[in-house]
Design a protein around this motif. Structure first.
Motif, PDB file in Angstrom:
ATOM      1  N   UNK A   1       0.831  -1.210   0.000  1.00  0.00           N
ATOM      2  CA  UNK A   1       0.000   0.000   0.000  1.00  0.00           C
ATOM      3  C   UNK A   1       0.859   1.250   0.000  1.00  0.00           C
ATOM      4  N   UNK A   2       1.923   1.271   0.779  1.00  0.00           N
ATOM      5  CA  UNK A   2       2.803   2.434   0.810  1.00  0.00           C
ATOM      6  C   UNK A   2       3.484   2.657  -0.534  1.00  0.00           C
ATOM      7  N   UNK A   3       3.867   1.579  -1.172  1.00  0.00           N
ATOM      8  CA  UNK A   3       4.494   1.697  -2.485  1.00  0.00           C
ATOM      9  C   UNK A   3       3.514   2.294  -3.499  1.00  0.00           C
ATOM     10  N   UNK A   4       2.278   1.836  -3.468  1.00  0.00           N
ATOM     11  CA  UNK A   4       1.275   2.394  -4.369  1.00  0.00           C
ATOM     12  C   UNK A   4       1.029   3.873  -4.109  1.00  0.00           C
ATOM     13  N   UNK A   5       1.007   4.276  -2.839  1.00  0.00           N
ATOM     14  CA  UNK A   5       0.793   5.694  -2.519  1.00  0.00           C
ATOM     15  C   UNK A   5       1.977   6.546  -2.937  1.00  0.00           C
ATOM     16  N   UNK A   6       3.203   6.009  -2.801  1.00  0.00           N
ATOM     17  CA  UNK A   6       4.378   6.780  -3.224  1.00  0.00           C
ATOM     18  C   UNK A   6       4.359   7.020  -4.726  1.00  0.00           C
ATOM     19  N   UNK A   7       3.980   5.991  -5.481  1.00  0.00           N
ATOM     20  CA  UNK A   7       3.923   6.139  -6.935  1.00  0.00           C
ATOM     21  C   UNK A   7       2.857   7.163  -7.325  1.00  0.00           C
ATOM     22  N   UNK A   8       1.691   7.078  -6.677  1.00  0.00           N
ATOM     23  CA  UNK A   8       0.624   8.030  -6.991  1.00  0.00           C
ATOM     24  C   UNK A   8       1.009   9.451  -6.600  1.00  0.00           C
ATOM     25  N   UNK A   9       1.646   9.617  -5.437  1.00  0.00           N
ATOM     26  CA  UNK A   9       2.063  10.952  -5.005  1.00  0.00           C
ATOM     27  C   UNK A   9       3.115  11.536  -5.936  1.00  0.00           C
ATOM     28  N   UNK A  10       4.037  10.700  -6.380  1.00  0.00           N
ATOM     29  CA  UNK A  10       5.064  11.172  -7.310  1.00  0.00           C
ATOM     30  C   UNK A  10       4.444  11.610  -8.634  1.00  0.00           C
TER      31      UNK A  10
END
Length: 258
Positions: A143-152
């Protein structure tokens, strides 16, 4: 002794030479033009040399493009802040995460900002939970990886065209200075064939050249101001994205342990 009035009457007044009269007339006309004449910028631009005119045209295009980007970027950043406020209000209102997630996906609309980060994190979290043999730590990391990609991805969209403003702000004064140096060089080169050079001969060419420097500053100052303002705003929005991702990760961590 001859009385003073009689001596003055006896003095013969000789006329000034014609050269002195002409020089005095030129000085008077120049002074009148300097004090009462209007500075016509358009005439200075039209009478400038071709390289200087090319520099001015380039600076005009850069200034117009900068203002277009400034107005569009302001609208985009204001919308991002407004959408972040609205989604945070819904998120912290006590609504269930599953209902929030279905609300972001069932309407078939483009989502952005915090809503996109939430959707990416919760989607990846649900995907990891459906897999067998996946511990809570792996679920949270996904989940954190998905949020980092979306935030970037969201920050890349907000930073779009900021580099152009930075380039205009830093390069435009030097482009204008190049036009000024070129115009002054041509003005002084034209004095080579003149026997007598005065300030009136060089002043028009120098005035035309200095317009390029003024236009360079006119293009650079708004671009630098807008870049600093927008970069600070993007950084502040990025901080909100990171803070939301950390808080949402804490919520998902508690859910993964249930």
């Amino acid at each position: 002794m001859t009385p003073l009035p009689s001596a003055l009457l006896a003095t013969v007044v000789e006329p000034l030479p014609e050269e002195a009269v002409d020089a005095a007339g030129q000085v008077a006309s120049q002074a009148a033009a300097a004090t009462g004449g209007d500075l016509n910028i358009l005439q200075l631009i039209l009478h400038a040399s071709l390289p200087v005119q090319a520099v001015m045209l380039l600076l005009v295009f850069a200034s117009i493009a900068s203002w277009i980007i400034i107005f569009r970027k302001k609208r985009v950043l204001d919308r991002a802040e407004r959408e972040a406020d609205q989604f945070e209000e819904r998120f912290w209102s006590g609504a269930e995460l599953s209902k929030l997630y279905s609300g972001t996906t069932e309407r078939h609309r483009d989502i952005a900002g915090l809503e996109a980060i939430f959707e990416a994190g919760f989607r990846e979290f649900g995907r990891q939970r459906q897999r067998r043999g996946i511990d809570s730590k792996t679920q949270l990391e996904g989940a954190q990886r998905g949020m980092r990609v979306a935030a970037s991805r969201e920050l890349d969209g907000l930073e779009h065209n900021l580099e152009f403003l930075a380039n205009v702000g830093s390069i435009s004064p030097y482009i204008g200075l190049f036009g000024t140096v070129w115009g002054i060089m041509i003005s002084f080169h034209g004095l080579a064939n003149m026997k007598e050079a005065t300030i009136a001969t060089v002043a028009p060419g120098i005035s035309e050249a200095l317009v390029a420097t003024a236009m360079g500053l006119f293009a650079a100052i708004p671009a630098v101001w807008a870049y600093n303002r927008f970069a600070t705003k993007v950084e502040r929005i990025g901080g909100r994205y990171d803070a939301f991702a950390d808080e949402f990760s804490s919520i998902l961590e508690r859910q993964s342990q249930d």
